[in-house]
Design a protein around this motif. Structure first.
Motif, mmCIF file in Angstrom:
data_model
loop_
_atom_site.group_PDB
_atom_site.id
_atom_site.type_symbol
_atom_site.label_atom_id
_atom_site.label_comp_id
_atom_site.label_asym_id
_atom_site.label_seq_id
_atom_site.Cartn_x
_atom_site.Cartn_y
_atom_site.Cartn_z
ATOM 1 N N LEU A 31 0.717 -1.240 -0.017
ATOM 2 C CA LEU A 31 0.210 -0.007 0.003
ATOM 3 C C LEU A 31 0.843 1.288 0.054
ATOM 4 C CD1 LEU A 31 -2.826 -1.208 2.590
ATOM 5 C CD2 LEU A 31 -2.768 -1.368 0.136
ATOM 6 N N GLU A 32 1.975 1.386 0.461
ATOM 7 C CA GLU A 32 2.923 2.351 0.727
ATOM 8 C C GLU A 32 3.549 2.722 -0.587
ATOM 9 O OE1 GLU A 32 2.906 4.393 3.080
ATOM 10 O OE2 GLU A 32 1.191 3.032 4.074
ATOM 11 N N LYS A 33 3.914 1.613 -1.512
ATOM 12 C CA LYS A 33 4.874 1.780 -2.445
ATOM 13 C C LYS A 33 4.168 1.482 -3.937
ATOM 14 C CE LYS A 33 9.021 -0.252 0.043
ATOM 15 N NZ LYS A 33 9.874 -1.247 -0.250
ATOM 16 N N THR A 34 2.774 1.221 -3.995
ATOM 17 C CA THR A 34 2.178 1.148 -5.073
ATOM 18 C C THR A 34 2.201 2.685 -5.672
ATOM 19 O OG1 THR A 34 0.987 -0.822 -4.372
ATOM 20 C CG2 THR A 34 0.201 0.477 -6.257
ATOM 21 N N GLU A 35 2.535 2.507 -7.097
ATOM 22 C CA GLU A 35 2.350 4.112 -7.931
ATOM 23 C C GLU A 35 1.556 3.848 -9.005
ATOM 24 O OE1 GLU A 35 6.361 5.148 -8.505
ATOM 25 O OE2 GLU A 35 6.970 5.656 -6.456
ATOM 26 N N PRO A 36 0.984 4.934 -9.586
ATOM 27 C CA PRO A 36 0.330 4.759 -10.645
ATOM 28 C C PRO A 36 1.315 4.298 -11.946
ATOM 29 C CG PRO A 36 0.534 6.963 -10.325
ATOM 30 C CD PRO A 36 1.066 6.127 -8.857
ATOM 31 N N ILE A 37 0.727 3.521 -13.004
ATOM 32 C CA ILE A 37 1.407 3.064 -13.979
ATOM 33 C C ILE A 37 1.513 4.376 -15.149
ATOM 34 C CG2 ILE A 37 1.431 1.745 -15.969
ATOM 35 C CD1 ILE A 37 -0.133 -0.358 -14.209
ATOM 36 N N LEU A 38 2.660 4.587 -15.454
ATOM 37 C CA LEU A 38 2.751 5.367 -16.660
ATOM 38 C C LEU A 38 2.571 5.138 -17.990
ATOM 39 C CD1 LEU A 38 5.666 7.825 -14.940
ATOM 40 C CD2 LEU A 38 3.151 8.188 -14.698
ATOM 41 N N TRP A 39 1.577 5.322 -18.694
ATOM 42 C CA TRP A 39 1.355 4.664 -20.038
ATOM 43 C C TRP A 39 2.124 5.602 -21.170
ATOM 44 C CZ3 TRP A 39 -0.119 -0.166 -19.932
ATOM 45 C CH2 TRP A 39 -0.912 -0.460 -18.935
ATOM 46 N N GLU A 40 2.117 5.221 -22.326
ATOM 47 C CA GLU A 40 2.442 5.834 -23.371
ATOM 48 C C GLU A 40 1.478 5.152 -24.432
ATOM 49 O OE1 GLU A 40 6.097 5.663 -25.357
ATOM 50 O OE2 GLU A 40 6.936 3.740 -24.295
ATOM 51 N N LYS A 129 8.349 3.452 -21.475
ATOM 52 C CA LYS A 129 9.716 2.833 -21.542
ATOM 53 C C LYS A 129 10.848 3.920 -21.378
ATOM 54 C CE LYS A 129 9.212 -1.411 -24.152
ATOM 55 N NZ LYS A 129 9.854 -2.386 -24.960
ATOM 56 N N ASN A 130 10.461 5.029 -22.207
ATOM 57 C CA ASN A 130 11.290 6.180 -22.021
ATOM 58 C C ASN A 130 10.592 7.550 -21.665
ATOM 59 O OD1 ASN A 130 13.285 4.677 -23.197
ATOM 60 N ND2 ASN A 130 12.453 4.933 -25.180
ATOM 61 N N SER A 131 11.202 7.993 -20.612
ATOM 62 C CA SER A 131 10.554 9.162 -20.102
ATOM 63 C C SER A 131 10.494 10.300 -21.033
ATOM 64 C CB SER A 131 11.177 9.690 -18.907
ATOM 65 O OG SER A 131 12.796 9.887 -19.036
ATOM 66 N N LEU A 132 9.731 11.415 -21.101
ATOM 67 C CA LEU A 132 9.759 12.405 -22.085
ATOM 68 C C LEU A 132 11.136 13.316 -22.155
ATOM 69 C CD1 LEU A 132 6.280 14.021 -21.259
ATOM 70 C CD2 LEU A 132 6.712 12.290 -22.947
ATOM 71 N N SER A 133 11.371 13.440 -23.334
ATOM 72 C CA SER A 133 12.495 14.189 -23.462
ATOM 73 C C SER A 133 12.136 15.511 -23.083
ATOM 74 C CB SER A 133 12.964 14.364 -25.017
ATOM 75 O OG SER A 133 12.076 14.904 -25.855
ATOM 76 N N GLU A 134 13.336 16.606 -22.940
ATOM 77 C CA GLU A 134 13.193 17.922 -22.473
ATOM 78 C C GLU A 134 12.340 18.568 -23.494
ATOM 79 O OE1 GLU A 134 16.130 21.950 -21.518
ATOM 80 O OE2 GLU A 134 16.949 19.732 -21.802
ATOM 81 N N LYS A 135 12.411 18.394 -24.854
ATOM 82 C CA LYS A 135 11.417 19.028 -25.728
ATOM 83 C C LYS A 135 9.992 18.607 -25.595
ATOM 84 C CE LYS A 135 14.846 19.977 -29.493
ATOM 85 N NZ LYS A 135 15.226 19.775 -30.909
ATOM 86 N N GLU A 136 9.702 17.179 -25.447
ATOM 87 C CA GLU A 136 8.446 16.667 -25.266
ATOM 88 C C GLU A 136 7.709 17.306 -23.922
ATOM 89 O OE1 GLU A 136 8.869 12.623 -27.224
ATOM 90 O OE2 GLU A 136 9.559 12.657 -25.228
ATOM 91 N N GLN A 137 8.785 17.474 -22.734
ATOM 92 C CA GLN A 137 8.168 17.905 -21.627
ATOM 93 C C GLN A 137 7.878 19.512 -21.648
ATOM 94 O OE1 GLN A 137 11.147 17.315 -18.538
ATOM 95 N NE2 GLN A 137 11.061 14.991 -18.463
ATOM 96 N N TYR A 138 8.522 20.103 -22.585
ATOM 97 C CA TYR A 138 8.033 21.510 -22.775
ATOM 98 C C TYR A 138 6.797 21.622 -23.435
ATOM 99 C CZ TYR A 138 8.647 26.375 -23.993
ATOM 100 O OH TYR A 138 8.422 27.653 -24.220
ATOM 101 N N ASP A 171 1.358 11.443 -21.592
ATOM 102 C CA ASP A 171 1.476 10.217 -21.960
ATOM 103 C C ASP A 171 1.798 10.152 -23.566
ATOM 104 O OD1 ASP A 171 -0.936 11.042 -22.995
ATOM 105 O OD2 ASP A 171 -2.090 9.679 -21.919
ATOM 106 N N ARG A 172 1.830 11.381 -24.203
ATOM 107 C CA ARG A 172 2.339 11.586 -25.558
ATOM 108 C C ARG A 172 1.235 11.673 -26.599
ATOM 109 N NH1 ARG A 172 7.265 8.304 -24.294
ATOM 110 N NH2 ARG A 172 8.949 9.650 -24.559
ATOM 111 N N ARG A 173 -0.047 11.810 -25.734
ATOM 112 C CA ARG A 173 -1.191 11.889 -26.763
ATOM 113 C C ARG A 173 -1.512 13.634 -26.862
ATOM 114 N NH1 ARG A 173 -5.875 8.219 -24.220
ATOM 115 N NH2 ARG A 173 -5.122 9.011 -22.330
ATOM 116 N N PHE A 174 -2.107 14.039 -27.988
ATOM 117 C CA PHE A 174 -2.488 15.476 -28.099
ATOM 118 C C PHE A 174 -3.878 15.420 -28.595
ATOM 119 C CE2 PHE A 174 -1.255 14.451 -32.252
ATOM 120 C CZ PHE A 174 -1.852 15.527 -33.229
#
Length: 233
Positions: A31-40, A129-138, A171-174
Motif C-alpha cells: 500500500l505504501e509503494k504502489t504507484e500509478p502506471i505511466l502509459w504511453e 519505456k522512455n521518459s519524455l525528453s526535455e523538448k517533449e516535456q516543454y 502520455d504523448r497524446r495530443f
C-alpha cells in the motif's frame, strides 16, 4: 493505492477497480509503494486518399455496417499480422481491430449517398519505456493560436472569442481543436531531435493524406507548425 492493471487510483477499501473491473488483492500490493502506471500511447493507421477508398452506395440491401464488414473481410489478412507484431513488442490493444476501426467519408452524387474508406485505426498503449525528453516535456500543457486576433465579448469582458487549441498530455497524446470544424487527435514524439505530431486520421480537407505527420518547432515562447503559431495558455 493504485490498480495494477489500469493505473487508476482505487477507492478506499475497494475490492474491484471501478475503472477496469479487475479484482483488487491487497495481499499482493504494497500500500505504501504502489504507484500509478505511466502509459504511453500509439496506433496503427492505414490511410486512403480521397476517391481511392472505394465508392460504396447505400441501398436497401447495404448499409454502413455492411460496408465496414466487407472492407474488414478484405483487409484483415494484411492488418492482423502487423497488429500482432506490435503486441509481441509489448504494446497492448486499447481498441479492438474490426469493422469499427474504419473512419468513413461520406458524399453523394446523382446515384445517391455513398461512403468511402479514409482510414483504419487501432490504438495501443504500453508501460512508458522512455521518459519524455526535455523538448517533449516543454510541450505538455495547453497552447492557443496567436494568428487570430483576440476579441473581447462585449457582453462578457472576461470571455474571449474561441481560438484554435492544442493540448499535449504527458502520455504523448495530443488533441487539436480548431476554431471551426472537427476535433482531431494523435500522438507526438521526438525523432532525431525534431518534434512531430502524428494524426490518427486525416483532416477533413486533406484529400491526399499528406498532413498526417506535422513537424513543430519553437522560437523563444511560441510553438510553430503548419497549422499556425501557438502560445502557451
Amino acid at each position: 493505492m493504485y490498480c495494477l492493471y489500469c493505473g487508476r487510483e482505487l477507492f478506499k477499501n475497494a475490492r474491484y477497480c471501478a475503472f477496469c473491473g479487475q479484482e483488487v488483492d491487497p495481499q499482493n500490493q504494497d500500500l505504501e509503494k504502489t504507484e500509478p502506471i505511466l502509459w504511453e500511447y500509439g496506433f496503427f493507421r492505414r490511410c486512403w486518399e480521397h476517391k481511392k477508398g472505394g465508392r460504396w452506395y447505400i441501398s436497401d440491401n447495404q448499409n454502413e455496417y455492411d460496408i465496414r464488414q466487407i472492407n474488414w473481410a478484405n483487409d484483415q489478412n494484411e492488418f492482423l499480422p502487423i497488429i500482432q507484431e506490435r503486441i509481441d513488442k509489448g504494446w497492448e490493444l486499447v481498441t479492438q481491430p474490426g469493422p469499427g476501426s474504419y473512419y468513413m467519408g461520406k458524399d453523394f452524387d446523382s446515384l445517391g449517398t455513398w461512403y468511402e474508406v479514409r482510414a483504419f485505426v487501432v490504438d495501443f498503449r504500453r508501460v512508458q519505456k522512455n521518459s519524455l525528453s526535455e523538448k517533449e516535456q516543454y510541450l505538455v500543457g495547453e497552447w492557443y493560436s496567436t494568428n487570430e486576433p483576440v476579441f473581447i465579448n462585449p457582453f462578457n469582458q472576461n470571455k474571449k472569442i474561441k481560438r484554435d487549441q492544442l493540448i499535449f498530455h504527458s502520455d504523448r497524446r495530443f488533441i487539436y481543436r480548431p476554431r471551426y470544424g472537427n476535433e482531431y487527435n494523435g500522438v507526438f514524439h521526438e525523432e532525431e531531435g525534431d518534434l512531430y505530431l502524428s494524426l490518427r486520421f486525416p483532416m477533413e480537407y486533406d484529400y491526399k493524406c499528406k498532413k498526417m505527420k506535422i513537424k513543430i518547432s519553437f522560437n523563444d515562447i511560441d510553438l510553430i507548425c503548419d497549422k499556425g503559431i501557438y502560445r502557451r495558455a
